[in-house]
Design a protein around this motif. Structure first.
Motif, PDB file in Angstrom:
ATOM      1  N   THR A  49       4.648   0.878  -5.291  1.00 44.18           N
ATOM      2  CA  THR A  49       5.159  -0.486  -5.191  1.00 44.18           C
ATOM      3  C   THR A  49       6.229  -0.515  -4.179  1.00 44.18           C
ATOM      4  OG1 THR A  49       5.389  -0.675  -7.596  1.00 44.18           O
ATOM      5  CG2 THR A  49       6.786  -2.031  -6.492  1.00 44.18           C
ATOM      6  N   VAL A  50       6.208  -1.454  -3.546  1.00 42.21           N
ATOM      7  CA  VAL A  50       7.146  -1.548  -2.252  1.00 42.21           C
ATOM      8  C   VAL A  50       8.017  -2.895  -2.414  1.00 42.21           C
ATOM      9  CG1 VAL A  50       5.729  -0.564  -0.495  1.00 42.21           C
ATOM     10  CG2 VAL A  50       5.334  -3.047  -0.851  1.00 42.21           C
ATOM     11  N   GLY A  72      -3.033  -2.992  -1.651  1.00 43.81           N
ATOM     12  CA  GLY A  72      -3.208  -1.927  -2.901  1.00 43.81           C
ATOM     13  C   GLY A  72      -2.007  -1.510  -3.583  1.00 43.81           C
ATOM     14  N   LYS A  73      -0.847  -1.832  -2.929  1.00 44.27           N
ATOM     15  CA  LYS A  73       0.315  -1.752  -3.405  1.00 44.27           C
ATOM     16  C   LYS A  73       1.095  -3.006  -4.125  1.00 44.27           C
ATOM     17  CE  LYS A  73       0.543   2.636  -1.588  1.00 44.27           C
ATOM     18  NZ  LYS A  73       0.410   3.837  -2.339  1.00 44.27           N
ATOM     19  N   THR A  74       1.768  -2.972  -5.150  1.00 47.61           N
ATOM     20  CA  THR A  74       2.498  -4.284  -5.701  1.00 47.61           C
ATOM     21  C   THR A  74       3.636  -4.329  -4.792  1.00 47.61           C
ATOM     22  OG1 THR A  74       1.837  -3.825  -7.716  1.00 47.61           O
ATOM     23  CG2 THR A  74       3.623  -5.211  -7.601  1.00 47.61           C
ATOM     24  N   LEU A  87      -1.812 -12.389  -5.608  1.00 50.90           N
ATOM     25  CA  LEU A  87      -2.199 -11.189  -5.737  1.00 50.90           C
ATOM     26  C   LEU A  87      -1.274 -10.160  -6.125  1.00 50.90           C
ATOM     27  CD1 LEU A  87      -5.124 -11.178  -3.033  1.00 50.90           C
ATOM     28  CD2 LEU A  87      -5.447 -11.592  -5.325  1.00 50.90           C
ATOM     29  N   ASN A  88      -1.201  -9.201  -5.284  1.00 50.18           N
ATOM     30  CA  ASN A  88      -0.192  -7.974  -5.342  1.00 50.18           C
ATOM     31  C   ASN A  88       1.095  -8.311  -4.644  1.00 50.18           C
ATOM     32  OD1 ASN A  88      -1.786  -6.518  -7.156  1.00 50.18           O
ATOM     33  ND2 ASN A  88      -2.480  -5.309  -5.466  1.00 50.18           N
ATOM     34  N   SER A 109       4.161   4.899 -10.255  1.00 50.00           N
ATOM     35  CA  SER A 109       4.921   5.593  -9.416  1.00 50.00           C
ATOM     36  C   SER A 109       5.945   5.278  -8.863  1.00 50.00           C
ATOM     37  CB  SER A 109       3.701   5.997  -8.241  1.00 50.00           C
ATOM     38  OG  SER A 109       2.715   6.530  -8.736  1.00 50.00           O
ATOM     39  N   ASP A 110       6.895   6.179  -7.873  1.00 50.19           N
ATOM     40  CA  ASP A 110       7.864   5.911  -7.277  1.00 50.19           C
ATOM     41  C   ASP A 110       7.752   4.116  -6.587  1.00 50.19           C
ATOM     42  OD1 ASP A 110       9.320   7.902  -8.323  1.00 50.19           O
ATOM     43  OD2 ASP A 110       9.012   8.989  -6.609  1.00 50.19           O
ATOM     44  N   ILE A 111       9.196   3.780  -6.287  1.00 48.36           N
ATOM     45  CA  ILE A 111       9.278   2.405  -5.448  1.00 48.36           C
ATOM     46  C   ILE A 111       9.772   2.662  -4.216  1.00 48.36           C
ATOM     47  CG2 ILE A 111      10.397   0.227  -5.971  1.00 48.36           C
ATOM     48  CD1 ILE A 111      10.325   1.275  -9.055  1.00 48.36           C
ATOM     49  N   TRP A 112       9.120   2.181  -3.260  1.00 45.87           N
ATOM     50  CA  TRP A 112       9.615   1.955  -1.765  1.00 45.87           C
ATOM     51  C   TRP A 112      10.624   1.199  -1.437  1.00 45.87           C
ATOM     52  CZ3 TRP A 112       6.243   1.734   3.007  1.00 45.87           C
ATOM     53  CH2 TRP A 112       7.003   1.824   4.305  1.00 45.87           C
TER      54      TRP A 112
END
Length: 176
Positions: A49-50, A72-74, A87-88, A109-112
């Protein structure tokens, strides 16, 4: 085992603490001799996730010729105006504390926390950032957009690691 997701700042700065020149320009980073991708590939694999502000989102699109690099990352884009989902890609104006609590409670997973400075400031004032990975470039800009704004709470950190990538030095801090 369900481990708690962390919000991680991963960002580059000048020695004097700026993330960009006053006009938002970051081309000075290209003048620094790094090593490989300076730890980016390893880091990006650790997040799904970003989160970024709308100005940072717009700057990312300019830098990449409108090829959004985090497919590919939310992605959550904080904006004062529109809120929509594509989409994401989610545009939001949620309260950062409520947003972080909800996101951290979800599986993943972690969040950027990509940036920018205004969004980081709002997350810091609520003590929402769990880890700080700050890569320092050997340049003094003298002026620009500071990473940290005034009047943040005191946050005690422990240094987890230090790595060198060519001329860049990366510091990884976690809450004390």
């Amino acid at each position: 085992m369900n481990r708690s997701r962390k919000i991680v700042l991963f960002i580059a700065i000048s020695i004097d603490g700026y993330i960009a020149r006053p006009d938002g320009d970051i081309s000075w980073l290209d003048d620094v001799q790094g090593e490989g991708d300076n730890g980016y590939s390893e880091f990006i694999q650790s997040v799904d996730t970003v989160v970024m502000g709308k100005k940072t989102y717009d700057d990312v699109l300019k830098l990449t010729n409108n090829q959004y690099p985090y497919e590919g990352k939310t992605s959550y884009i904080f904006t004062r105006k529109e809120t929509s989902t594509n989409l994401n890609l989610v545009f939001t104006n949620e309260n950062p504390a409520a947003f972080a609590e909800k996101l951290k409670s979800e599986e993943g997973s972690d969040i950027w926390l990509v940036g920018g400075a205004d969004l980081l400031d709002s997350f810091m004032k609520e003590k929402l950032v769990d880890e700080y990975i700050i890569t320092t470039a050997p340049i003094i800009l003298g002026d620009g957009i500071p990473l940290f704004k005034a009047n943040n709470p005191e946050i005690k950190l422990n240094q987890k690691s230090t790595r060198q990538y060519g001329e860049f030095v990366q510091y990884h801090y976690v809450h004390a």
